[in-house]
Each structure stands twice: as C-alpha cells, then as structure tokens.
Design an enzyme around this catalytic site. Structure first.
Site: not given
Lengths: 638, 264
Positions: A105, A159, A469, A537
């Site tokens: 539909p 159409k 570190k 990191s």
C-alpha cells in the site's frame, strides 16, 4: 550493484526448477501500483479463468470504468475507498523465473503494511506518476527500501499517456529519482516509461514510447541476478527452544547463515561456552548425516550438558558474534507514540528478547522530506539512528557482516513498533546513560586541597614504550606523597590486566582503553587526587578525548625520549618480541606514534636524570595551578 | 536446498516460534490436504510428536471418508485429538447467504471451543494463494475477544519477527503454511508420502479440489487419479481452487464477511 538472490527454486511437475524471486511494488498512493500488478498478470497470462469477466461485472455493477486494480484490492473497504490497505501476494511467470509479487500500500497511514510486504522482497519496483512526479511518499519508500537492505530497484514512470508520452518529462523524473536513490546507495536497475492501464512498456515496447530503448517491466524483472548465498557467511543458529520429549535434549533452531555438521566444535553466545555437536536430529529418520546449510530448521544434540536457552546464538569458535550490552541501530518507527531518549523498550534480535534503554537518539529524519528533525525523538513513519543499552548481555552482528542476525525489531505493548539494522556493536559506553544520577562526594574540593596542598589533576605521561613513563610516574608519585599530597598511579599495563582486560589492540579497543583510563583518572582528579597516568596512548585524537574528559584538570607530559634509546632500553622485552614479529600491533615498530603538539611539558629522559625530570614536572604543576607553594594562602580559605 | 525444503524449514520455524511464545496452543485439523501437511510439519518440528492438541471443529456434515480418516490417523499419529461440536444453524447470523450461513456455524463452534479450553493460539492451515482475503493475512494474526479479525489494524510483521502477545481474552491465529501454494501442498504430500483422503482423486471424471461440508462442497471435472496427475492438472488449469466451495461465491464479499467475523 548488489546482487539479489532468488529466494528459492520452484518445483515444477516435470521436475525442472526455476528461480523464484520476490518483488515488492511500492510508490505513492494512486500512482498505479495495483493497476500495474493487474496488467502484469494479464500480460503474462496468469489470470484464472473468469477473473477478467468477474472484474468487468464488478466494475459495471458500480457504474465505474474497468479497473485493473480491483483484481488485488480484494477487500470491500479497499474497493470502496479506492486504496490498497494491506499487502497481498500474487504469482506469475516471466521467461526465466517465477515471480512472487508483493503489492504494498502507498497510503502513508499504512506504511507498516508496506514494510511488512517489502521486508520479504528480494527486489523492488518503485512506481511514479508521470504527471505528479516524485512525491514525499516516493522518497519515503525509496529510503525504506534502502533501510530494508533492498538494493535492486527498478523504477517505472507510469501514466505516460497523461503527459503525451513526453521524453522530456520522463527524463526530468528519471533524473530526479535516480539522484535520490543514488544518494541513498541504491542504483536503479532501470527507469521505464509505461502506461500500466494501456500496457505500454509493461510487456511490450509500443510505438508511443518508441523513443525508449531500455527494458520493459517484464524484462527488468526477468534480469534479476543471484547474490552471495547466506551459506557462505559464518554459522549463526539462533536457539528457538530446547526440547526434551524423550531421552534426547535437542537444541532447536533455524540456521540463519553458514552451515553445520555433527562433530563441529561450536560456541554458545553470549556466554561463550564451548561444546561439540554430537548429532543432528530429525524426523522421521534420525540422526541425519552431512552438512546442514542456511535456511534449514534443525535440531542438534551436544556432547556435554550445558545451559543453553532460547535467544542464545550458536556459532563456530573463532567466527562467533560479539557479546555486548550496547549497540547502534538505524531504525524506522511505526508507532503512534514517538520513540524518545530514555524510553524502555523490548528488543527482539533473532530469537533473543531483551529489555533495553534508548540511551541516545543520534539522528531523526523524515524520509519523505529528507529533513533532519530534532534529535529528542523519532516520530511515527520517520527513521533515525539510536544508541541502545541492554539490561543483559546479548550476542549480535553488525548488519554489514550478517544481514540475518544484524537486524532487530522493537516491541511496544506486545506489538512490533519499529525495526532496523544494527550499525555497530559496541564494547563500551559512548554516551551518558539516562537513568544514572551521579552522587556527589561528601567533601568539598577545597577541604581536600587544604590537606593535600594541591588541586586534583590528571598528569598524563605519553611516549614510546621504553621512554621512561612508568619510571617517571613512580618517582613523581613518591615525591608528591612525601610532601603530603595524594598521588595515585594509573599505569596503562596494570589497568589492562583488570579493568580493561576485555580490550585488545585494534584502534577501537585502544580508543576505549584510553577512554576508560581518562574516566578513572578524571574521577580521581575531581576528588582532589593527582592521578598519574602512564600510557603509550599513541593516538593524538584519543589523547584529545582524554583531555576533554579531564575537563581542565588534564596536564599532558610528553616523554620525548628518542626511539633508538627506547629500543635499547626495552625494559619489558617488547621491542625484541616485536622485531621477531610476535607483537603485530606494537607501537614504535608496526604502528605509528603521534607526538603531542600541545603538551604542557616535554621531557627527554636521555638528557635528564629521573630526579631532574620529576622536578620539571613539579614545576609545571606548580606553574599551572595544581601544586600550591604557600600553605598560608590555603589556610585562609578554610 | 530446493523449494520444498525451503517451505518446510520456514513452516517449522513458525511452528516452533508459536510453541515457544504462546502458553496454550491447539492445532486446527480440518482433515483436508493442507491441515494434513501441517500436522506432518508439526511432527517434523517436534521430532515425531505434536506437543499440543489437534482440534477438529466438527459441523457434523463432513464426508464419511473424512471421519474415517480422522479416526484412523488421529490414533496412528498419536494426536491429542479434541472433537468440538458446532451450534445449530438457528444460532447463526440470518443475514448471511445460505452456504455462508452454514459455514458460519464453524465460526461459532470455534468460539465455543476457544471459550471452553482457553487457548491463546490456534494454528490454522490457510494459504495466501487460496483466496484474496487470506492473501492479506499475517503469520501471527491477532483476533479480538469475539474472534474477529481487524483487517484495518493488523500489526506490522517482518523479518520473521512475530507479534505473540494476545491481549487478555483474545487469541492469535498462527498460519504456518501461509506461504505455500496448492501445488506445493501436493508436491510435498507426494514427496513425504503423507496419507490423503481418496475424495481428492478422480472418480467418474470428477474429484474434489477442496474439502468442506458435504452439502456445500462440490467436485470439479478432472481425470487426475494420482498426485502426479493432480500436479499436471494444476499446472494447466485456470480454475480457482475454491471454485467448488459454494460459500465463496454467493456474494462479492461473503467470504470476507465470514473471515472478519472469525472464520478461517
């Protein structure tokens, strides 16, 4: 173009098989879907005897001209209102295949029926009225086809008789819809000018569209091509139930992808338990030998007694889906009440039913207007991207990896209210959960500052492995503690042993690792401690995210020791291992380290002693308002 | 995997979903070709046994061959068979045309059986290709407390995710063979060697394509005397399956009215 798979082969009485393809016809209301279907059935000789006469009689009784759409709009209400309410299915044949036509539909109210129909389709025909052109509903349907994963779309411009079969008008519509679909990642297989009522372009190229050189509708449907079979993907067997009707304990379900056979080692997700398939049970003959592939409903027994339940997914070890509580999905919403951030929902994913919370609405779009709306909620018939958090762990795949297990539906009050595709399955949290109310510390920050003689801070030491570190972090910790402060060491490796034990070294996992470190560190900082983070990191972007989380308390220290020296030191033996190829994602050898550009301090430990370096950090902290020189000033504040 | 394998696997999936998600199920056995296939599929799904009752809502007007079939195979297949009677014709909506009114007794019988047993799920062997309103069905189709079907408000159903929470007092119709065609049913019956009622095979140039009550069901012209011939006939024919079912053809919407009221 993505290929589509004829869903099955049809058996014919003489034993031959033809591919069967399911096609949905969608488009704006009154653009001629049902008429096209009626005409297709007529042109392919698929109408039952007497049907045409019956339709003529129905039309005559109503004093209306003959209408092809009456064929499908079988329901009384549909005929009365002249609209198709629900989806229906009709079969016909082209030269090479059996087509199951799903008529969906077009009326906006019945979008849920369109989706019900279209979700079963392998391909689609999108219909547009040549006079009206592309409408909201046309765009909406195009978008939903994309969302449902239907890639093969033929567009018909219907159409054409009403625009005098104008090639210019056809080109105008063709360009507009092609651009729209291409923008969604759907390439139209063909754009066909037709008049469904008169039959031009449906099965034959008539004189009136003599200028058109492409395929007819029937030819376009006949040209659908096979896709990658589900059997080639990894095994996914969502468990429907465990049956114990006799002495067998049978795990029952349908193989959604991949294949299995007795003897296979399997893993039961999300629990991750391992077992072996003992037998594949069946009826009337059991057990069955050989490989069972995607699409089969099977029953298996296992070689050991494990707790297996409905909703679990059985996979092969090594290619199992991810366990998660968090995922992102692109969904369409069909319920009257909008889906909002914070909503508690029931999600069905395979046979799993899970309670979940909508953590965020990341996008909300009206696919008709294609305009983004505000992100607080997704309205009825709109689409959007959401972030969901599950109460219990589930197993899921992104849709891109597995179209069968990568889609979900959302239920409201026992009724399906929406559904969509899984975009990503997340290991971590990406937004603030809605039902969480943070509890503030009983102490004021200045109470702690007075005792420790410093403000809370995150001292983030970044640098290559072996740059020093951890050594610096430990020295700083000892020094600050000696002077009455409250330093806490957060070493990257140490946290990976526990809190971050579920993470690997992919860019995503590294990002999550940094995020968690930053969250813990900034929590400590907010409570007046100095969190000293020592973590490679490597990603500038991840450190920028950590700085945002630190919210003003973040101080970055770049331990800029040259790479050769780091490798010479190699305190953990990582460089040696990496050189030997045993650490494929080791930073410094295989992946890039991105040095900071905005660090508060840079230290080369090849030039400075540990004591000097520590002092340098202390000076930086004092200079940037973390450490206090004057006790007196503080006392005045108490 | 061929076409029949795919149909079978899908039906088994639906049956198992129904059994997993509903508390009190029954399977409607009309004794016809479709519901026989459905029982066969249930035995496949549950490894030889049907773990819920098979209910025959009996109008008392079936063919003798159908009753003989029921009594024999009900036992042989180990079914928990429940035969439920239908109320007399006076209890039925008098505005319906005669054949539909007769058929509507079954709807009333069904309602009584539902009330008596408290089933929340009824498994029914309808197919989309049989009839236009059935084509619009869901696999898990909610019914109101009166058994009615609200065509205008059916829930969305996609990706084999079914709505399985009927409101209190209401029930769900579960349609495990909705996606099969008449030819599929016969091809599968043949492959699996499923017993059938002999009325489906041609006798004196006629056979039944669809079986209902004896007084409102008529045979079609056919020489097909075995399943192979039936399949060849279906390949060629354009006569609709329910051409011999009087109740479908009395008025344009007779069957739709029946179905909205709760008929199968």
């Amino acid at each position: 173009m993505n290929m589509i798979l004829p869903s099955t082969l049809s058996a014919t009485p003489n034993g031959t098989t033809r591919p069967q393809v399911r096609i949905v016809i969608v488009g704006h209301v009154d653009h001629g879907k049902s008429t096209l279907v009626g005409r297709l059935l007529h042109e392919t000789g698929s109408l039952p005897d007497g049907k045409l006469e019956m339709l003529k009689a129905v039309s005559a009784r109503r004093g209306m001209p003959f209408e092809w759409s009456f064929l499908l709009d079988a329901l009384q209400t549909e005929r009365d209102q002249g609209i198709t309410i629900d989806t229906t299915q009709i079969r016909f044949r082209t030269n090479s295949r059996d087509i199951v036509l799903i008529d969906a539909p077009g009326h906006a109210e019945f979008l849920r029926n369109m989706i019900t129909g279209a979700s079963q389709a392998d391909g689609a025909v999108l219909i547009i009225d040549a006079l009206e052109g592309v409408r909201d509903q046309t765009r909406r349907h195009g978008y939903l086809l994309h969302l449902l994963g239907i890639k093969q779309v033929a567009v018909v411009v219907n159409k054409m008789d009403r625009v005098d079969f104008s090639p210019a008008r056809f080109k105008e519509i063709s360009d507009e819809i092609s651009a729209h679909l291409t923008g969604l990642g759907v390439t139209p297989a063909a754009v066909i000018p037709i008049s469904a009522r008169d039959g031009d372009g449906v099965a034959a190229r008539t004189k009136r569209i003599g200028w058109y050189k492409g395929p007819t509708v029937v030819e376009a449907l006949d040209a659908l091509e096979p896709a990658r079979p589900l059997e080639e993907l990894a095994l996914r067997l969502p468990v429907q139930a465990i049956y114990k009707f006799d002495d067998r304990r049978i795990v029952a379900g349908r193989i959604e992808s991949g294949s299995l056979a007795s003897g296979d080692e399997i893993v039961i997700m999300p629990a991750g338990k391992i077992a072996r398939i003992r037998t594949v049970e069946s009826w009337p003959v059991t057990p069955v030998a050989g490989k069972q592939g995607a699409g089969r409903s099977v029953g298996i027994t296992l070689d050991r007694e494990l707790f297996v339940e409905r909703g679990d997914i059985i996979a092969h070890a090594g290619t199992s889906p991810r366990e998660t509580r968090r995922l992102r999905a692109r969904i369409f919403w069909l319920h009257d009440r909008p889906l909002a951030k914070g909503d508690q929902i029931l999600v069905r994913l395979g046979t799993r039913e899970g309670r979940a919370t909508v953590v965020a609405i990341e996008k909300a779009v009206d696919p008709g207007a294609l305009a983004s709306t505000e992100n607080a909620a997704i309205a009825k018939n709109h689409v959007g991207e959401i972030d969901i958090s599950f109460a219990q762990a589930i197993a899921a795949d992104p849709y891109a990896d597995n179209p069968r297990t990568g889609r979900l539906v959302i239920e409201v009050s026992g009724r399906i209210a929406g559904g969509g595709l899984v975009l990503s399955v997340d290991a971590g949290q990406r937004a603030v959960p809605v039902d969480i109310v943070p509890v503030e510390s009983a102490l004021r920050p200045d109470e702690r500052s007075a005792r420790y003689r410093h403000n809370g801070a995150v001292v983030w030491l970044t640098g290559l492995p072996g740059s020093g570190k951890s050594t610096l972090a430990r020295a700083l910790e000892r020094r600050l503690f000696s002077s009455g402060g409250s330093p806490i060491l957060l070493d990257g490796d140490t946290l990976r042993a526990g809190l971050n034990g579920d993470l690997g070294f992919s860019p995503e996992d590294r990002r999550e690792n940094i995020r968690r470190l930053a969250e813990v560190a900034s929590h400590l900082a907010r409570n007046g401690h100095i969190a000293i983070v020592a973590a490679v990191s490597p990603s500038r972007e991840d450190r920028a995210a950590a700085r945002r989380i630190g919210n003003g308390a973040f101080r970055e220290v770049y331990v800029a020791t040259p790479a050769e020296i780091c490798e010479q030191r190699d305190p953990k033996g990582h460089y040696a291992k990496a050189r030997a190829g045993a650490l494929p994602s080791f930073t410094g050898i295989a992946s890039d380290y991105q040095p900071p550009q905005t660090a508060e301090l840079s230290i080369d430990t090849a030039l400075l002693s540990v004591a000097d370096a520590t002092e340098a950090i202390e000076r930086m902290l004092a200079g940037s308002g973390v450490l206090f020189d004057e006790l007196v000033d503080l006392a005045a504040n108490i | 995997m061929d076409h029949l394998d795919a149909l079978e696997a899908q039906s088994i999936y639906i049956l198992r979903e129904a059994f997993a998600r509903l508390k009190k199920l029954a399977l409607l056995w009309s004794l016809g070709k479709d519901s026989n296939v459905m029982i066969w599929l249930a035995r496949k799904a549950f490894f030889g046994r049907v773990p819920f009752p098979a209910m025959h809502v009996d109008t008392g007007k079936k063919f003798p061959e159908m009753y003989a079939f029921r009594d024999h195979y009900g036992k042989e297949w180990g079914l928990d068979l429940r035969v439920e009677p239908c109320p007399p014709i006076d209890a039925v909506d008098p505005t319906l045309p005669p054949a539909a009114r007769s058929a509507a007794r079954k709807t009333e019988g069904l309602k009584l059986a539902l009330a008596k047993h408290g089933f929340d799920g009824l498994i029914a062997g309808i197919r989309r290709d049989e009839e236009a309103t059935r084509a619009k069905e869901r696999v898990f189709s909610p019914r109101g407390t009166e058994g009615g079907w609200d065509v205008r408000d059916q829930p969305p159903e996609f990706w084999d995710q079914f709505n399985a929470s009927p409101p209190p007092g209401a029930h769900l119709r579960i349609h495990p063979i909705l996606h099969w065609t008449e030819a599929d049913i016969w091809a599968y019956t043949q492959r699996e060697n499923i017993p059938i009622i002999p009325l489906y095979l041609s006798k004196n140039g006629k056979r039944y394509r669809s079986l209902g009550d004896a007084d409102i069901t008529f045979p079609v012209v056919s020489d097909a005397s075995n399943i192979e011939e039936i399949l060849a006939e279906l390949e060629a024919t354009k006569v609709p399956e329910r051409a011999g079912r009087a109740l479908d053809h009395e008025t344009e919407d007779a069957f739709e009215r029946l179905r909205v009221a709760g008929y199968l």
